[in-house]
Design an enzyme around this catalytic site. Structure first.
Site, PDB file in Angstrom:
ATOM      1  N   GLU A 119       8.210  32.124  21.046  1.00 48.66           N
ATOM      2  CA  GLU A 119       9.604  31.731  20.873  1.00 48.66           C
ATOM      3  C   GLU A 119       9.960  30.405  21.541  1.00 48.66           C
ATOM      4  OE1 GLU A 119      12.402  35.320  19.967  1.00 48.66           O
ATOM      5  OE2 GLU A 119      11.629  35.532  22.009  1.00 48.66           O
ATOM      6  N   HIS A 130      16.352  32.249  27.845  1.00 46.40           N
ATOM      7  CA  HIS A 130      16.375  33.318  26.839  1.00 46.40           C
ATOM      8  C   HIS A 130      15.951  34.613  27.521  1.00 46.40           C
ATOM      9  CE1 HIS A 130      15.817  35.785  23.368  1.00 46.40           C
ATOM     10  NE2 HIS A 130      14.538  35.947  23.638  1.00 46.40           N
ATOM     11  N   HIS A 165      16.455  39.279  27.612  1.00 46.43           N
ATOM     12  CA  HIS A 165      16.833  40.548  26.991  1.00 46.43           C
ATOM     13  C   HIS A 165      17.602  41.374  28.013  1.00 46.43           C
ATOM     14  CE1 HIS A 165      12.561  39.741  25.284  1.00 46.43           C
ATOM     15  NE2 HIS A 165      13.441  39.007  24.639  1.00 46.43           N
ATOM     16  N   HIS A 196      18.389  41.940  20.158  1.00 44.31           N
ATOM     17  CA  HIS A 196      17.334  41.157  20.818  1.00 44.31           C
ATOM     18  C   HIS A 196      17.713  40.786  22.242  1.00 44.31           C
ATOM     19  CE1 HIS A 196      14.341  37.518  20.271  1.00 44.31           C
ATOM     20  NE2 HIS A 196      14.277  38.042  21.484  1.00 44.31           N
TER      21      HIS A 196
END
Length: 268
Positions: A99, A118, A120, A190
């Site tokens: 990613e 980024h 979760h 996500h």
């Protein structure tokens, strides 16, 4: 193995070093990126998954990101330079994050952004999947969240059978569009991605976005939630975020102390 848009791929991938070398980034920037990885793990924003990057300090068309590994274990030797297309400069055979396109495409679309997280983080994921309920700023430490964080729906670009991962520049570009009017974007089923003008700011925002989501879930069970107004959100960003060095210094001290204890334990 995972599948995305009908094609098999691995979450950790091997890439050739196709991009030409450039002036090395400063050692201080790399050290700060390593600390950002450790702090995000210590503060519960990332676990074995998630990643943080920073724009190259000498080449704005490049960014720095760790090799594919758990953020809490990242060291200076794990940092890799990438182009905005996600091409590696110096992977030297090390696997990289699939990613990485999240980071490259955001840096391409938002020249003002200097760092990206980024994750979760656990309280945010539920708010990415409930229709009619958006992550909103409800306390002054998270004013940047604003009146409602947009949600990226990968089906609109990748179809009905992706693994929800941003596995290409096309998906990364679609996600980056959501940052035209926000510094945080939730990703349905996500997690979320947060941007900032420095590593210190983006770590601050990632930590307090998770706390704000936790408060929002708790408060919504008690009754009607009173959220920040647009003016309050703007004032909080302007005045409260000016103090972000205070938590950063504390988090750095804690991260270094924790790893010093771990190192002594390994040597015992």
């Amino acid at each position: 193995m995972c599948t995305s848009a009908g094609h098999s791929h691995q979450i950790a991938v091997d890439v050739a070093d196709n991009a030409p070398t450039s002036t090395a980034s400063s050692a201080q920037l790399i050290e700060t990126l390593v600390l950002a990885n450790h702090i995000l793990f210590d503060q519960g924003v990332v676990d074995a998954f998630g990643h943080v990057s920073v724009r190259h300090d000498k080449r704005p068309d490049r960014f720095l990101l760790a090799r594919n590994m758990a953020p809490g274990r990242v060291g200076a030797e794990d940092i890799i330079e990438f182009t905005l297309d996600g091409e590696a400069v110096n992977a030297n055979g090390r696997k990289v994050y699939l990613e990485r396109f999240i980071h490259g495409e955001i840096y391409r679309r938002r020249p003002d952004v200097q760092a990206v997280v980024h994750s979760h983080s656990h309280a945010i994921v539920p708010l990415s999947v409930v229709r009619g309920t958006r992550l909103r700023a409800l306390f002054h430490m998270a004013g940047f969240v604003g009146q409602g964080a947009p949600v990226f729906e990968i089906r609109e670009t990748g179809g009905e059978a992706t693994d929800l991962l941003i596995s290409s520049s096309r998906l990364g570009a679609a996600l980056a569009e959501k940052f035209d009017a926000s510094d945080i974007v939730l990703m349905r089923g996500h997690g979320s991605t947060v941007v900032g003008g420095s590593l210190q700011q983006v770590v601050y925002r990632a930590v307090y976005a998770e706390i704000n989501a936790r408060y929002q879930l708790e408060a919504s069970r008690l009754g009607e939630v009173v959220y920040l107004t647009e003016g309050e959100s703007e004032a909080a960003v302007r005045n409260v975020e000016a103090q972000m060095q205070r938590p950063w210094d504390l988090w750095v001290e804690q991260a270094k102390a924790r790893r010093a204890v771990d190192e002594r334990g390994r040597q015992a």
